[in-house]
Design a protein around this motif. Structure first.
Motif, mmCIF file in Angstrom:
data_model
loop_
_atom_site.group_PDB
_atom_site.id
_atom_site.type_symbol
_atom_site.label_atom_id
_atom_site.label_comp_id
_atom_site.label_asym_id
_atom_site.label_seq_id
_atom_site.Cartn_x
_atom_site.Cartn_y
_atom_site.Cartn_z
ATOM 1 N N UNK A 192 0.825 -1.206 0.000
ATOM 2 C CA UNK A 192 0.000 0.000 0.000
ATOM 3 C C UNK A 192 0.859 1.256 0.000
ATOM 4 N N UNK A 193 1.928 1.239 0.793
ATOM 5 C CA UNK A 193 2.815 2.392 0.856
ATOM 6 C C UNK A 193 3.511 2.652 -0.468
ATOM 7 N N UNK A 194 4.014 1.619 -1.098
ATOM 8 C CA UNK A 194 4.698 1.804 -2.363
ATOM 9 C C UNK A 194 3.732 2.270 -3.456
ATOM 10 N N UNK A 195 2.508 1.771 -3.416
ATOM 11 C CA UNK A 195 1.507 2.223 -4.383
ATOM 12 C C UNK A 195 1.189 3.703 -4.206
ATOM 13 N N UNK A 196 1.334 4.183 -2.963
ATOM 14 C CA UNK A 196 1.080 5.594 -2.677
ATOM 15 C C UNK A 196 2.315 6.463 -2.866
ATOM 16 N N UNK A 197 3.396 5.871 -3.344
ATOM 17 C CA UNK A 197 4.604 6.639 -3.620
ATOM 18 C C UNK A 197 5.575 6.730 -2.470
ATOM 19 N N UNK A 198 5.361 5.970 -1.405
ATOM 20 C CA UNK A 198 6.270 5.997 -0.262
ATOM 21 C C UNK A 198 7.504 5.118 -0.530
ATOM 22 N N UNK A 199 8.531 5.356 0.258
ATOM 23 C CA UNK A 199 9.763 4.576 0.151
ATOM 24 C C UNK A 199 9.517 3.131 0.562
ATOM 25 N N UNK A 200 10.145 2.212 -0.127
ATOM 26 C CA UNK A 200 10.001 0.790 0.193
ATOM 27 C C UNK A 200 10.467 0.500 1.612
ATOM 28 N N UNK A 201 9.685 -0.300 2.338
ATOM 29 C CA UNK A 201 10.086 -0.698 3.681
ATOM 30 C C UNK A 201 11.224 -1.709 3.593
ATOM 31 N N UNK A 202 12.051 -1.744 4.650
ATOM 32 C CA UNK A 202 13.184 -2.664 4.680
ATOM 33 C C UNK A 202 13.229 -3.425 6.002
ATOM 34 N N UNK A 203 13.985 -4.506 5.981
ATOM 35 C CA UNK A 203 14.292 -5.315 7.160
ATOM 36 C C UNK A 203 15.798 -5.575 7.187
ATOM 37 N N UNK A 204 16.359 -5.846 8.362
ATOM 38 C CA UNK A 204 17.747 -6.317 8.386
ATOM 39 C C UNK A 204 17.850 -7.698 7.736
ATOM 40 N N UNK A 205 18.955 -7.955 7.091
ATOM 41 C CA UNK A 205 19.203 -9.304 6.592
ATOM 42 C C UNK A 205 19.394 -10.260 7.767
ATOM 43 N N UNK A 206 20.173 -9.811 8.766
ATOM 44 C CA UNK A 206 20.444 -10.628 9.953
ATOM 45 C C UNK A 206 20.322 -9.767 11.205
ATOM 46 N N UNK A 207 20.055 -10.425 12.322
ATOM 47 C CA UNK A 207 20.016 -9.755 13.627
ATOM 48 C C UNK A 207 20.537 -10.737 14.670
ATOM 49 N N UNK A 208 21.311 -10.222 15.604
ATOM 50 C CA UNK A 208 21.855 -11.095 16.647
ATOM 51 C C UNK A 208 20.752 -11.715 17.495
ATOM 52 N N UNK A 209 19.640 -10.980 17.642
ATOM 53 C CA UNK A 209 18.510 -11.450 18.443
ATOM 54 C C UNK A 209 17.524 -12.191 17.543
#
Length: 303
Positions: A170-187
């Motif tokens: 929905x955000x990308x369709x509205x022109x917002x920046x793509x959401x991201x996640x870390x590739x890895x996390x210690x936790x």
């Protein structure tokens, strides 16, 4: 081994960059092995080591490149970096083959493909549908995105991810920046794309000595779940296949890879290495791993 900086255009006009290796004493046309790395990984994360090994042992050239949106490679105008879409990466492998075939120092009818982890799955797909390929080397491959996703992600985390996928669309369709996640996390209780201890160890170490970034788009995770790279594995034949599987792989689970291998048709070979997903890249397993792969290349591509 001599190494040349190279770049080539994909079918949708994106510039990918990498290295071209060949034996130091060769002036002849040679077979070429096209090599691509796994989920978010960069070409300097041991692909150079394999390329140097192969070109020191064989009359063979190697084309190593960064996937689009990673390392030194560009991405499509208007699209985010650090986005991994399997059909696009598979298409880029075919475009890398085209570039290799266009070189005056390559035997255009002797092209092999090598992939590891995520791209270990990609080469199963490309090896089946791109008949220019004359040898397929698939190392610790992701063979089923759906099954792999549900092995890696706790069931109680999945509803939250589904909500995240929806919000990102929905955000990308509205022109917002793509959401991201870390590739890895210690936790392991925090969201990440590759939530295993050995993934954190491997990528964190490289993050300290390269320009690797601990980031991938949310859409990449959704694309991973729907991807079935071994769907065509039985169509690779009669192209020779070597699959390398780690005995205790928790990232791309061993049993899934072995079940996919069982569906492949001859000619095929299986190499099982001790250790986990990342143990074939370097250390005590490297010589065994790369040596078996070189022997396979010698009798399938370098003949």
């Amino acid at each position: 081994m001599p190494r040349e900086d190279i770049e080539f255009q994909t079918s949708d006009h994106v510039t990918l960059r990498g290295w071209f290796y060949k034996p130091s004493d060769s002036s002849d046309k040679l077979p070429c092995l096209v090599m691509s790395h796994g989920f978010s990984a960069l070409k300097e994360m041991d692909l150079n080591t394999f390329a140097e090994y192969f070109t020191s042992k064989l009359a063979l050239s190697c084309l190593v490149y960064d996937n689009r949106g990673f390392g030194t490679s560009d991405t499509l105008s208007g699209q985010p970096r650090h986005e991994i879409l399997p059909p696009v990466q598979c298409s880029d492998i075919s475009d890398a083959i085209t570039y290799a075939q266009s070189r005056a120092d390559v035997l255009e009818n002797k092209i092999g493909i090598w992939g590891s982890s995520y791209s270990g799955g990609h080469v199963l797909w490309v090896g089946a549908v791109d008949r220019r390929v004359k040898a397929v080397l698939s190392q610790v491959p992701c063979v089923s995105g759906w099954d792999n996703f549900h092995r890696l992600i706790r069931p109680d985390f999945i509803p939250g991810l589904n909500t995240m996928f929806q919000e990102d669309r929905l955000g990308r369709a509205a022109g917002k920046t793509a959401q991201t996640l870390p590739v890895v996390d210690e936790d392991p209780l925090k969201p990440s794309a590759l939530p295993t201890a050995d993934s954190y160890e491997f990528f964190s170490a490289w993050g300290k000595k390269s320009n690797w970034k601990n980031e991938v788009t949310v859409k990449s995770i959704e694309a991973f779940r729907e991807y079935d790279p071994s769907f065509h594995i039985h169509h690779i034949s009669p192209t020779p296949l070597l699959m390398t599987v780690a005995e205790n792989d928790v990232l791309t689970p061993t049993d899934l890879a072995l079940k996919a291998y069982a569906r492949a048709i001859e000619p095929k070979e299986l190499q099982i290495l001790p250790g986990g997903h990342f143990d074939g890249y370097s250390g005590s397993n490297f010589e065994t791993n790369a040596g078996r792969q070189a022997a396979f290349l010698k009798k399938t591509l370098c003949v």
